[in-house]
Every structure is written in structure tokens, then in C-alpha cells.
Design a protein around this motif. Sequence first.
Motif, short mmCIF file in Angstrom:
data_model
loop_
_atom_site.label_atom_id
_atom_site.label_comp_id
_atom_site.label_asym_id
_atom_site.label_seq_id
_atom_site.Cartn_x
_atom_site.Cartn_y
_atom_site.Cartn_z
N VAL A 104 49.89 20.36 21.34
CA VAL A 104 48.99 21.55 21.01
C VAL A 104 48.11 21.80 22.27
O VAL A 104 47.89 22.81 22.85
N MET A 105 47.36 20.72 22.69
CA MET A 105 46.48 20.74 24.08
C MET A 105 47.19 21.14 25.30
O MET A 105 46.64 21.68 26.10
N ASP A 106 48.74 20.87 25.37
CA ASP A 106 49.42 21.10 26.49
C ASP A 106 50.09 22.51 26.28
O ASP A 106 50.62 22.98 27.28
N ASP A 107 49.96 23.00 25.01
CA ASP A 107 50.83 24.34 24.91
C ASP A 107 50.31 25.45 25.67
O ASP A 107 49.09 25.63 25.65
N PRO A 108 51.11 26.02 26.36
CA PRO A 108 50.81 27.01 27.68
C PRO A 108 50.03 28.17 26.52
O PRO A 108 49.17 29.06 27.15
N ALA A 109 50.66 28.81 25.45
CA ALA A 109 50.12 29.70 24.72
C ALA A 109 48.51 29.40 24.20
O ALA A 109 47.91 30.50 24.24
N ALA A 120 39.81 20.71 19.54
CA ALA A 120 39.48 21.09 18.03
C ALA A 120 40.67 21.78 17.65
O ALA A 120 40.92 21.52 16.24
N LEU A 121 41.40 22.81 18.07
CA LEU A 121 42.46 23.17 17.68
C LEU A 121 43.61 22.27 17.28
O LEU A 121 44.26 22.19 16.22
N ALA A 122 43.55 21.11 17.98
CA ALA A 122 44.66 20.08 17.93
C ALA A 122 44.61 19.25 16.60
O ALA A 122 45.42 18.58 16.13
N THR A 123 43.01 19.30 16.21
CA THR A 123 42.71 18.33 15.19
C THR A 123 43.19 18.95 13.90
O THR A 123 43.28 18.62 12.63
N THR A 124 43.79 20.38 13.73
CA THR A 124 43.96 21.13 12.56
C THR A 124 45.31 20.98 11.84
O THR A 124 45.61 21.33 10.96
N GLY A 127 47.70 26.10 9.73
CA GLY A 127 48.37 27.44 10.32
C GLY A 127 47.23 27.94 11.32
O GLY A 127 47.66 28.88 11.89
N THR A 128 46.29 27.12 11.70
CA THR A 128 45.14 27.47 12.59
C THR A 128 45.91 27.92 14.21
O THR A 128 45.74 28.75 14.75
N VAL A 129 46.60 26.82 14.41
CA VAL A 129 47.27 27.11 15.91
C VAL A 129 48.19 28.15 16.12
O VAL A 129 48.11 28.96 16.91
N ASP A 130 49.14 28.40 15.03
CA ASP A 130 49.85 29.78 15.30
C ASP A 130 49.21 30.72 15.09
O ASP A 130 49.41 32.03 15.53
N ALA A 131 47.95 30.97 14.38
CA ALA A 131 47.15 32.27 14.09
C ALA A 131 46.71 32.34 15.51
O ALA A 131 46.62 33.58 16.05
N VAL A 132 46.11 31.29 16.13
CA VAL A 132 45.31 31.46 17.48
C VAL A 132 46.38 31.86 18.55
O VAL A 132 46.06 32.83 19.23
N LYS A 133 47.60 31.34 18.47
CA LYS A 133 48.67 31.91 19.56
C LYS A 133 49.09 33.36 19.42
O LYS A 133 49.81 33.87 20.19
N SER A 134 49.05 33.97 18.06
CA SER A 134 49.55 35.18 17.57
C SER A 134 48.78 36.40 18.55
O SER A 134 47.72 35.89 18.90
N ASN A 135 49.07 37.51 18.47
CA ASN A 135 48.58 38.61 18.97
C ASN A 135 47.47 39.15 18.35
O ASN A 135 46.79 40.11 18.72
N VAL A 136 46.98 38.54 17.20
CA VAL A 136 45.83 38.86 16.63
C VAL A 136 44.42 38.73 17.43
O VAL A 136 43.66 39.61 17.53
N ARG A 179 36.52 17.61 15.30
CA ARG A 179 36.98 17.67 13.79
C ARG A 179 36.04 18.92 13.26
O ARG A 179 36.72 19.62 12.64
N LEU A 180 34.99 18.75 13.61
CA LEU A 180 33.94 19.96 13.05
C LEU A 180 34.26 21.11 13.59
O LEU A 180 34.36 22.20 12.79
N LEU A 181 34.56 21.36 15.05
CA LEU A 181 34.88 22.58 15.47
C LEU A 181 36.24 23.09 15.09
O LEU A 181 36.42 24.47 14.93
N GLY A 182 37.14 22.00 14.92
CA GLY A 182 38.42 22.22 14.23
C GLY A 182 38.12 23.15 12.66
O GLY A 182 38.94 24.07 12.56
N ILE A 183 37.24 22.50 12.10
CA ILE A 183 37.16 23.02 10.61
C ILE A 183 36.58 24.63 10.60
O ILE A 183 37.25 25.50 10.14
N LEU A 184 35.62 24.79 11.67
CA LEU A 184 35.29 26.13 12.07
C LEU A 184 36.20 27.20 12.30
O LEU A 184 36.61 28.17 11.80
N LEU A 185 37.22 26.79 13.24
CA LEU A 185 38.41 27.54 13.73
C LEU A 185 39.34 27.80 12.52
O LEU A 185 39.65 28.83 12.36
N GLY A 186 39.55 26.75 11.67
CA GLY A 186 40.51 27.04 10.34
C GLY A 186 39.78 28.13 9.40
O GLY A 186 40.62 28.74 8.97
#
Length: 358
Positions: free
Chosen positions: A116-121, A134-138, A145-154, A195-202
Motif C-alpha cells: 500500500v505504501m508503495d502503490d503509485p495510486a 496510516a492507510l496501510a494499517t486499515t 475498503g479505505t485504501v480502494d476508496a482513497v484510490k477512487s476518483n471520489v 493506527r489512530l490516523l488510519g481509524i480516522l481515515l476509515g
Amino acid sequence: MSKAYREVCNMKIKRTVIAVLIAVASLSLYAGSLIERGAGKSRADYDAWIKANKPAGIEALLRGPAFPPNDETMFLPKVYPSNLPVNPATSPGTPITEQRLRMQISKISGQAGLKVMDDPAVQAKTQDLRLRAALATTIDSTSGGTVDAVKSNVYSSVAFGRLPTGDSVAAHVIDDGTGHFKIIINENYQHEDIRLLGILLGHEVLHQDARLSVREELIAHTFEILAYARYVIKDPMLASQGTALVRFLNTVAMGLLNSRQPDGLIHLLEGRDEDIWPGSNSSVDYLAQKFVEAGLGLETPGNEALLYSMRKLTGNKKLAKANFDDNTLILLDENINTLLSPEDWVALAEALKLDTGT
């Protein structure tokens, strides 16, 4: 069916701009008006119950009264008054390195997290190493589903920054003016545990349009609390960090844990006429009480992030859809005890340093 269930199921859709009330702001509803001061009961009732009943086993313990705190400074002073300042995590002094973050992610999420950390998207959406971590912890959680949501065009970006809603809010989703949204994490929280930052992103990725409601915020908050509970069960020291974010999460996790019925099962939508924060300045009988009393507002469309969370919660991979509606609230209430076992709930109580009488 309880009174709370009837209120939820029979709630009329309110044609009002609920967005003004909640502003998609994580922490704002509870940290503000929905934790209110009241006349809390003394913990003497709990101590007397323990002495009289001597519960044998975890299930018997959970059927007993709400667990009071042994250390009130772990919780918000709005609920348990304390002279201990409520501050975000401070800078460690020396900037955290990418190597150190990758070591943390390897331990938390393994190779999948490093990908996830290395994902260009992902890198295209956030330049901040801490937020990528933080995204990688989710992954592999109810927030998976947090990472895919962030990677989407939303979403156009994820960043730390100052929030228009003020410093009391931890995170916010705002329209970027191009038909997309930005996720902004309060810059004051940038040094919190990843981990807490990941919770906020989730939490924030559950908000993907401008149609908002108290109902949607309640569902997002509940997943936030469950994610936190699972972390502190595995790592109790997380609950003792003492930051503003941790003390908030400790407070609402305690509230959910103490929203129990006489059968010992935890419920979001009903209580048993007993304070969930015993001996405190707040009189609330079950976690969702103030949300229900405020009016749950509009039923709003779901999204893939919510669907992922509901499938993970229920174990039903064939669940076809999930919206921010009564059905989702009831499913959430019914499956909380599937996600966490009685042993887990008592482990949570111990991590929060609650008095279980054992």
C-alpha cells in the motif's frame, strides 16, 4: 422490540440540511453536544453488586452493571473531570523516517501493508508518508475498503491541514470544487499513532457525497470505535497514550462496552436504564441515545467502503448492498457481538483500566 428500535425503525425522513449540523466532522458530535453533563450515579452500586454476587465467569461479569473506571484521567474531562490537559500528541523531536514507518507497517500489516505504501495510486493521492502508512494499517479490518476508496476518483487528495470547523475536530471531508472531495486530517493530530490516523481515515471514507445525516455519522462512529477496540485488545498500551484522540476513543469505547443488556450482550441501540459512564458527569443509557434523540435524519446512499465494512462485520460476503439506513443500523447492532467475543469485551475493559471486580 425495544423503544430505541421502534424509534429507529419508525423515524420519518427529515427534509432538512443535516450537513450543517455534522459537517462530516469526525469526533464533533460526541466531543461536543452529545456528551452532556448530568448527574452520574455513584460507583458504590457497582462495588456492592460485585461483593454480593461474586460473578463466576466472563458471561456472568458482562451481565452485571456497567464497569466504572479505575483511572478517570484516561477519559474526556467532559465526562470525568480532570486537571490533566487534553492535548494532541506532540512532535517526537526528530522527524520520523520512512524506514521506521515501514518497520511499523511490516509489524502491523505485513507485506500487504508495505505494498500500500508503495502503490503509485496511493502516492498520487497523498505525499505524506505518515498518511500513507496510516492507510496501510486499515487493510484486513472492518475498514479494509479505505485504501480502494482513497484510490477512487471520489477523492482528489488526503493531507494534513487546518480545518474550517476548528481545532476541536480531528478530520473533515470537503468539496475541492472540481466535483471531487479532499480528506483533511487536522494538522494538530499529525503525530498521533498511525493506527489512530488510519481509524480516522476509515471513518472519513464512509462520507463520499454531500448527502449527510446524523444516522450516517452514527454508523461511521461505530465502525471507528470497533476498529479502535480491536487495536487496544491486541495492544493495551495504546489506550494509555493519554492524547486527546486516545482519551476520546477510550471514552466512546467504554460507552459501547457498557451499553449492555441483562443478558450481557452489547447493543448500540438499546440500554437498561443505567449510565454507561458510571460515576461521571454524563447521564447516557446507551451509546446511540443522543444520536437518536437528536433525530437520525436522512437515509443516505451507501458506498463500496460501507459495503466492505458491513460484509466484514456480518461475515456475509454475498451482502449485495449497504446504505446509511435503518437496516444497516439494525445489522450493526445485531452483529457487534459476533465481531467481538465476551473475552474480547473483558480484554477491552482491562485495556481501558475499568473495574471489572476481578
